[in-house]
Structures are given as structure tokens and as C-alpha cells.
Design a protein around this motif. Structure first.
Motif, PDB file in Angstrom:
ATOM      1  N   GLY A  55      -3.489   1.943   4.115  1.00  0.00           N
ATOM      2  CA  GLY A  55      -4.625   1.683   3.020  1.00  0.00           C
ATOM      3  C   GLY A  55      -5.215   3.169   2.665  1.00  0.00           C
ATOM      4  O   GLY A  55      -5.334   3.563   1.556  1.00  0.00           O
ATOM      5  N   GLN A  75      -2.804   5.569   0.877  1.00  0.00           N
ATOM      6  CA  GLN A  75      -2.213   5.014  -0.450  1.00  0.00           C
ATOM      7  C   GLN A  75      -2.405   6.186  -1.255  1.00  0.00           C
ATOM      8  O   GLN A  75      -3.277   6.771  -1.664  1.00  0.00           O
ATOM      9  N   LEU A 106       0.834  -1.265  -0.044  1.00  0.00           N
ATOM     10  CA  LEU A 106      -0.055   0.157  -0.143  1.00  0.00           C
ATOM     11  C   LEU A 106       0.954   1.123  -0.023  1.00  0.00           C
ATOM     12  O   LEU A 106       0.406   2.347  -0.276  1.00  0.00           O
ATOM     13  N   GLU A 107       2.261   1.008   0.389  1.00  0.00           N
ATOM     14  CA  GLU A 107       3.017   2.173   0.360  1.00  0.00           C
ATOM     15  C   GLU A 107       3.754   2.454  -1.096  1.00  0.00           C
ATOM     16  O   GLU A 107       5.057   2.878  -0.775  1.00  0.00           O
TER      17      GLU A 107
END
Length: 257
Positions: free
Chosen positions: A165, A168, A91-92
Motif C-alpha cells: 500500500g 502503490q 495494490l501492485e
């Protein structure tokens, strides 16, 4: 023939193995706690050491078997936490360091220790049938209080996934947005057990509706949902790399949005 590279395919299989460890954790952990050892439902905090020995003394070998099974299940939280950290780091994408993924891995390892400790404490309490009742009561108090007060690292792991999340910036969708809010909700609900340290009876005690059944009862369906979401995320990641290797524009799985 699959277009996915061998390295990516191994990675996919490894993640499925880590996911299976998460399922194994849930099954062994609750089998050890409930049908074998009989620790669910929890004993009342008002029971004396002699009453605790009377409650479990006739089935000490079954209690010990449950302790071993639960201990093995709790250990599987280590590989499961690795999977959570891997998917959190996804997510990063685009960031220099996957800080939420790193925090998640650290919290997951500490959380695994917190899940393991109750079984070690219980093993000491019920190792001898002639154990001093006062010591049994003391160890039982320590165990149940620890069992419900380990929420900080438990909640931290959920918080890391949710924040990664919700913030993101790029990359494919990994989980649906509602799942991040569900993690925040579970992180909050999991903290209600802290109230058990102030009560010996009633809904806030360690065998009460708020002290035990709310966090644990919420955790079971949450765990089932989490297993399903992670399984879908692993499969979606595999398809993503297959399309990338084929030179196609990777698409986001509609069901994950």
C-alpha cells in the motif's frame, strides 16, 4: 440492471465468502479459547503438571470441545489469507509480478499452520485424564511458547500489505493510508510475545501484560478494524468494475482516501 460482468460478479461473491471465513475465524478461535476451553486467561507458567490437570481435569470434555472449535476457526485462516493476498495484489497494479501479494499468500498459509498447532498440542496434553503430570507440563510449555512465538509469519503478512500500500504506484485506492501504518504497528506489537521465553512470572511471561495481553488485546480491535476495511474494499472494487463496464471513468470512493 447491473453492468458488472458475470465473471466479476462471481469474483465479488467469492471474495465476500473469503471475508466471511475471516469473521468465522475470529469468532470460533476466541470462543474455543475462552468460554469453552478456558485457556484465556492463560495458566501461569509456574503451575506444575498436576496443577494444570486439576485446573482443567473436571471439564475435560468442554476443554476438548473448545479445542475442536478453535481448530476449525484457525483453519479458516487459509481462505482469509487468500483474500488478504488478493487485495494486496490489487495494490501492485502495473507491476510485472505482485511480489507482495505472493509473499502475503505464503506467509498467510504458514501463519494458519501456526494458529492450528496449539490446538493439536493441547489435544495431546488433555486427551487422557491420567496423563503424566510431567508430560502435561511439557506440552503446555510447548504450546504456549509456540502460541506467542509464531509472530514472524503473522507480522510478515501484515508487513506485506503495508508495504504494497505504501509503495502503490497506480490504480484505485484500496485502503486508507492510516490502515497501512496500523498494520505495521500491529506487526511490531505482535512480536512482544517473544519475551515470554525468558520469564516465568511478571509482565513478560506468557500470561503477563506484555507477553500476552498487549499482543492479544491489541489484535482483537485490530481484527475488527481489518474486517471492516476489507469489506469496504470488496464493495468499492465491485463499484469500480461496474463503472468501468459502463464506460464511465472509475472514481475512487472518497471514504477510502
Amino acid at each position: 440492471m447491473s453492468n458488472i460482468t458475470p465473471a466479476q460478479f462471481v469474483h465479488h461473491k467469492v471474495q465476500l465468502g473469503l471475508w466471511a471465513c475471516g469473521v468465522g475465524f475470529g469468532v470460533l478461535f476466541f470462543v474455543g479459547l475462552a468460554p469453552l476451553s478456558g485457556f484465556i486467561p492463560p495458566p501461569s507458567p509456574e503451575l506444575s503438571g498436576a496443577e494444570l490437570l486439576a485446573k482443567y481435569g473436571d471439564n475435560l470434555n468442554l476443554v476438548k470441545l473448545g479445542i475442536v472449535v478453535g481448530l476449525l476457526g484457525a483453519t479458516l485462516l487459509v481462505p482469509w489469507s487468500a483474500l488478504v493476498a488478493i487485495q494486496t495484489a490489487r495494490l501492485e497494479e502495473g507491476r510485472r509480478f505482485p511480489l507482495w501479494g505472493i509473499f502475503s499468500a505464503m506467509a498467510g498459509c504458514v501463519n494458519a499452520v501456526a494458529f492450528i498447532l496449539p490446538f493439536i498440542f493441547w489435544a495431546g496434553a488433555y486427551y487422557r485424564a491420567d496423563r503424566s503430570p510431567e508430560l502435561v507440563q511439557l506440552i503446555s510449555d510447548m504450546t504456549w511458547i509456540e502460541f506467542l512465538l509464531f509472530f514472524p509469519t503473522f507480522s510478515m503478512q501484515l508487513f506485506c500489505l503495508a508495504m504494497a500500500g505504501l509503495t502503490q504506484r497506480q490504480g484505485p485506492e484500496v485502503f486508507p493510508r492510516w490502515f497501512y501504518y496500523l498494520n505495521l504497528w500491529m506487526a511490531l506489537v505482535g512480536s512482544t510475545g517473544i519475551l515470554a521465553i525468558f520469564f516465568f512470572s511478571g509482565p513478560f511471561a506468557w500470561n503477563g501484560a506484555v507477553g500476552f495481553y498487549l499482543p492479544v488485546g491489541s489484535y482483537v480491535p485490530f481484527l475488527l478494524i481489518t474486517w471492516w476495511q476489507f469489506y469496504r474494499a470488496i464493495k468499492a472494487e465491485k463499484r469500480y468494475y461496474e463503472e468501468l463496464a459502463a464506460g464511465d471513468e472509475p472514481r475512487v470512493e472518497p471514504a477510502l482516501v
